[in-house]
Every structure is written in C-alpha cells, then in structure tokens.
Design a protein around this motif. Structure first.
Motif, short mmCIF file in Angstrom:
data_model
loop_
_atom_site.label_atom_id
_atom_site.label_comp_id
_atom_site.label_asym_id
_atom_site.label_seq_id
_atom_site.Cartn_x
_atom_site.Cartn_y
_atom_site.Cartn_z
N LEU A 327 0.87 -1.18 0.04
CA LEU A 327 -0.02 0.07 0.11
C LEU A 327 0.82 1.02 -0.15
O LEU A 327 1.75 1.35 0.87
CB LEU A 327 -0.95 0.02 1.36
CG LEU A 327 -1.93 1.06 1.07
CD1 LEU A 327 -3.21 0.70 0.34
CD2 LEU A 327 -2.33 1.70 2.38
N VAL A 328 0.74 2.11 -0.93
CA VAL A 328 1.28 3.54 -1.05
C VAL A 328 0.91 4.34 0.11
O VAL A 328 -0.05 4.44 0.21
CB VAL A 328 1.34 4.13 -2.40
CG1 VAL A 328 1.90 5.54 -2.59
CG2 VAL A 328 1.49 3.20 -3.57
N VAL A 329 1.68 4.79 0.95
CA VAL A 329 1.56 5.66 2.07
C VAL A 329 2.00 6.95 1.96
O VAL A 329 1.77 8.09 2.79
CB VAL A 329 1.96 5.03 3.31
CG1 VAL A 329 1.21 3.58 3.66
CG2 VAL A 329 3.44 4.74 3.42
N GLU A 330 3.08 7.12 1.15
CA GLU A 330 3.60 8.64 0.82
C GLU A 330 4.09 8.53 -0.56
O GLU A 330 4.42 7.86 -1.47
CB GLU A 330 4.76 8.97 1.62
CG GLU A 330 5.26 10.38 1.62
CD GLU A 330 6.52 10.41 2.67
OE1 GLU A 330 6.72 11.47 3.20
OE2 GLU A 330 7.33 9.55 2.71
N VAL A 331 4.10 9.91 -1.17
CA VAL A 331 4.45 10.21 -2.62
C VAL A 331 5.47 11.25 -2.73
O VAL A 331 5.01 12.24 -2.49
CB VAL A 331 3.29 10.09 -3.50
CG1 VAL A 331 3.83 10.66 -5.06
CG2 VAL A 331 2.54 8.98 -3.60
N LYS A 332 6.53 11.10 -3.32
CA LYS A 332 7.53 12.36 -3.64
C LYS A 332 7.89 12.31 -4.94
O LYS A 332 7.54 11.27 -5.73
CB LYS A 332 8.61 12.06 -2.68
CG LYS A 332 8.45 12.43 -1.25
CD LYS A 332 9.64 12.55 -0.16
CE LYS A 332 9.13 12.96 1.04
NZ LYS A 332 10.30 12.91 2.06
N GLN A 333 8.67 13.41 -5.56
CA GLN A 333 9.20 13.29 -6.84
C GLN A 333 9.88 12.32 -7.40
O GLN A 333 9.93 11.71 -8.31
CB GLN A 333 9.58 14.94 -7.12
CG GLN A 333 9.86 15.10 -8.43
CD GLN A 333 10.26 16.36 -8.79
OE1 GLN A 333 10.60 17.30 -7.55
NE2 GLN A 333 10.60 16.82 -9.99
N ASP A 334 10.97 11.65 -6.44
CA ASP A 334 11.99 10.92 -6.81
C ASP A 334 11.44 9.47 -6.33
O ASP A 334 12.52 8.57 -6.71
CB ASP A 334 13.23 11.36 -6.72
CG ASP A 334 13.29 11.42 -5.19
OD1 ASP A 334 12.26 11.46 -4.28
OD2 ASP A 334 14.58 11.52 -4.59
N HIS A 335 10.48 9.32 -5.64
CA HIS A 335 10.33 7.89 -4.78
C HIS A 335 8.84 7.96 -4.45
O HIS A 335 8.45 8.83 -3.96
CB HIS A 335 11.33 7.60 -4.05
CG HIS A 335 11.42 8.35 -2.86
ND1 HIS A 335 12.02 9.38 -2.44
CD2 HIS A 335 10.64 8.01 -1.48
CE1 HIS A 335 12.02 9.83 -1.17
NE2 HIS A 335 10.82 9.04 -0.75
N TYR A 336 8.27 6.63 -3.97
CA TYR A 336 6.97 6.74 -3.14
C TYR A 336 7.45 5.63 -1.98
O TYR A 336 8.42 4.98 -2.08
CB TYR A 336 5.85 6.35 -4.09
CG TYR A 336 6.29 5.08 -4.80
CD1 TYR A 336 5.46 3.86 -4.24
CD2 TYR A 336 6.42 5.28 -6.16
CE1 TYR A 336 5.82 2.77 -5.01
CE2 TYR A 336 7.00 4.04 -6.68
CZ TYR A 336 6.41 2.65 -6.39
OH TYR A 336 6.40 1.66 -6.94
N THR A 337 6.79 5.75 -1.13
CA THR A 337 6.79 4.73 0.15
C THR A 337 5.76 3.95 0.49
O THR A 337 4.58 4.39 -0.04
CB THR A 337 6.96 5.75 1.37
OG1 THR A 337 7.95 6.68 1.17
CG2 THR A 337 7.32 4.90 2.77
#
Length: 383
Positions: A327-337
């Motif tokens: 499950l994706v819990v965070e999104v950033k420009q160069d990666h996601y968590t």
C-alpha cells in the motif's frame, strides 16, 4: 452601565469623588465650626452686633447642610439598591463598592496583561504553528525509527504477543478517525498505524488476512475473518499451523506466529479505513497473480506503469508486481513509500521505492474509494 465597574478610569474617578465627598462632609464643617466659635466669642464681647448673630446662624446651617446632604444622598442610594430590584443607579452603587485602590490596581494589571496578549497574539499563533510543524516532523522521525526496527526476523522478541492485539485498537480508532473514516486518508492512517506507529512486529503468515480457517497449537479452529479482519487481532502472534501450501520459509503442517501476508495486509488497511460491507460474499480481496488485477469486488480499477506513475500516484493506491502487493503511504517526486508484508524474514515494513524499481504497476484507487458501498462494520469501535 455594569461594564463601567470594570473600567479602571471610571473607578478612579469614583474613588477620588469619595475622597472629595469625605473632605466636604468633615473638613469643611470643622473649618466652619472654628469660624462659628470665633464669631460666638466676638458676639459675647459685643452682644449688640446683629450682623454677627446672623453670621453665626448662617454658618451653623451651612455646616449642617454640608455634612448632612452628602450623607443623606449616600444613605438614600444604598437604600434604593437594597429595596429596588433594578434601578438606573444600581450599577453605580455596585461600582462604588469596588472603587478601592486594591481592586482598581488588580483591574489595571489584568487589562495590561490582556493588551500584551492581544499584541503578542499573532506572534504566538506563528510560534504555535511552527511548534505543530516541528511536532509533526518529530512524529515522522520517531515513526521512521520504529519502522526501521520492525523489518526483522518474524520470531524476534519484539513480535506482537498472542492475545494482546486488541489493546492497540483505541490507537487505531483514533488514528483513522483523525485522518477521516471512509476516506483514502483513513486507509493510509490504518496502514501506517500498524506498520510504523506501534513498536511491535506484525509477523508474516502466508494467506493470513483472507477468508480461511486455521488450527492453533492445541488443534482449536481459528476463523480468519469477521472480527479478526476488523481491528488489531488478538490472534496475531499466536502459534498457528500452516495448512495452505505455504512458501519455502513456511512449510505445511508447521506452527508459525499468526499474522498477515502481503495482500492480507492491504485488505486489512482498506477494511479498517472504513471500506467494508459486512458481508463475507462482498469482502475485499486484492490479487497478487501474474498480471495486475482490474477490479476489487465489483468495482473496476485502473492501473499505470510504476515507472510512469509520478503525477498520477497517490497515497492509498496499491503497488503491484507478480505475486506481491503493498500500500502506497507517501508520494514524492523521486520515490514513493510503501507499507508491505515482505515475507517471513522481514514481516511488515516501510520501504522507499524509486519509480520503476521492484513494483511494475500502480493500481489507482480513486474509482474504488468513491464507489465502494458502505455498511455497518463488524468492529464495534468503528460504529
């Protein structure tokens, strides 16, 4: 007029008026009495002086009037305040009672403090805003510290103890409610709560979190649905026999600490975010087959390539690769968590993923979250 009693300036005027009134009542008559004595002495010496007699009489009357009139006025206003329930003079009478220096100084002190607070209000608000931001950052740092320690061998000492899961349900309830029950944010809050906000290891158990039955160490039947899917289960951490094929790390017929597998965890997070119908025939099931799934239940979902997902991916979406989901819990420009159950050696962990690495597809969950039917969940804490 009652608010006048809270005005230090007005009370000071009353205070000075009381002083002046007392001077008039006592000092002036005393002065007149001395003059009367002198006039009487002169009249005794010269009894034929008619003007002297009249002067004595006038000064005696003046002394009586100057002393008696303010006294009578004061007594009259006091009488009115006791006899009459409301009168225009009532608040003034109350004010007179409080027009003393101690009370006035206390009011002036409070007013000064209020003015200082008003002056500092904006700065304090900015300070509080910075403190809230700092607190949020501290929570993230602490969460990262916790999540760094949960990806250890499933049988480590920090594993959730059998029978203790329900003690975490109040925290789960508060986390989901704060983020928003039956929202994408609520799903993420549930996933983060289990994966990083409690300092307990949730073990990997192949097929855990799906509609199956198992046997514990004593041979008693464990039903892995209903109350075990909503909330933190008391069954997690208990020894359960692997009866569903297992993996090369979890063999058939062997007892392992009970928990969730990868899709079981994603199902659990979505369920506890509020997306649950209450019927086993309509349960949420996230697939981990050889190709990305296109629906959850009866609801169609779209997917995009993971390497091209930036700008489309959101927290609450599902990361997919053959045989595995998270499950994706965070999104950033160069990666996601991603929060994910990574297998028996690691259990539930938080992972930072570069676009295109490990996962092949991102399932976009907008249609699911906006369309899924709502009903009464089985966990009473969410009613």
């Amino acid at each position: 007029m009652t608010e006048l009693c809270l005005n230090p300036f007005f009370l000071r005027v009353l205070y000075l008026s009381k002083i002046i009134l007392n001077i008039m009542r006592f000092v002036v008559p005393i002065v007149l009495i001395f003059k009367i004595i002198i006039d009487v002495y002169k009249q005794v010496i010269n009894p034929q002086n008619e003007d002297g007699r009249k002067k004595i009489i006038n000064r005696v009357m003046a002394s009586i009037v100057i002393f008696m009139v303010p006294t009578l006025v004061s007594l009259l206003t006091t009488f009115i305040s006791f006899v009459v329930s409301y009168s225009p003079n009532e608040s003034l009478n109350v004010c007179k009672e409080f027009s003393n220096l101690d009370y006035i100084k206390e009011l002036e002190k409070n007013r000064t403090e209020d003015e200082i607070k008003l002056y500092l209000g904006e700065n304090e608000q900015n300070y509080n805003s910075y403190e809230l931001q700092a607190e949020a950052i501290r929570k993230i740092v602490e969460s990262n510290k916790v999540s760094a320690g949960v990806g250890e061998y499933a049988n480590n000492h920090n594993m959730i103890a059998c029978g203790t899961g329900s003690t975490y349900n109040t925290g789960l309830f508060n986390a989901v409610r704060s983020a928003g029950y039956k929202t994408r944010e609520g799903v993420v809050a549930a996933a983060l709560y289990l994966s990083s906000h409690i300092d307990k290891h949730i073990p990997y158990f192949w097929s855990g979190g799906h509609l199956h039955s198992y046997k514990d160490a004593d041979g008693a039947l464990i039903k892995d649905y209903g109350e075990n899917s909503i909330g933190v289960s008391n069954k997690w951490g208990c020894p359960v026999r692997m009866d569903f094929g297992g993996t090369n790390k979890q063999k058939d017929g062997v007892l392992y600490p009970f928990g969730l597998d990868c899709s079981g965890f994603v199902n659990w997070a979505i369920l506890n975010g509020g997306y649950y119908t209450g019927g086993s025939s309509e349960h949420i099931s996230v697939g981990t087959g050889s190709s990305v799934f296109s629906s959850i239940g009866d609801i169609r979902v779209q997917s995009v390539s993971a390497k091209n997902a930036y700008g489309k991916i959101k927290p609450g979406d599902i990361a997919f690769k053959k045989g595995h989901v998270g499950l994706v819990v965070e999104v950033k420009q160069d990666h996601y968590t991603v929060a994910e159950e990574m297998g028996y050696d690691y259990g539930l962990v938080i992972s930072e993923i570069s676009y295109g690495d490990r996962f092949t597809d991102i399932v976009l969950m907008d249609d699911f979250y906006s369309s899924y039917k709502s009903n009464t969940p089985l966990w009473n804490g969410f009613k």
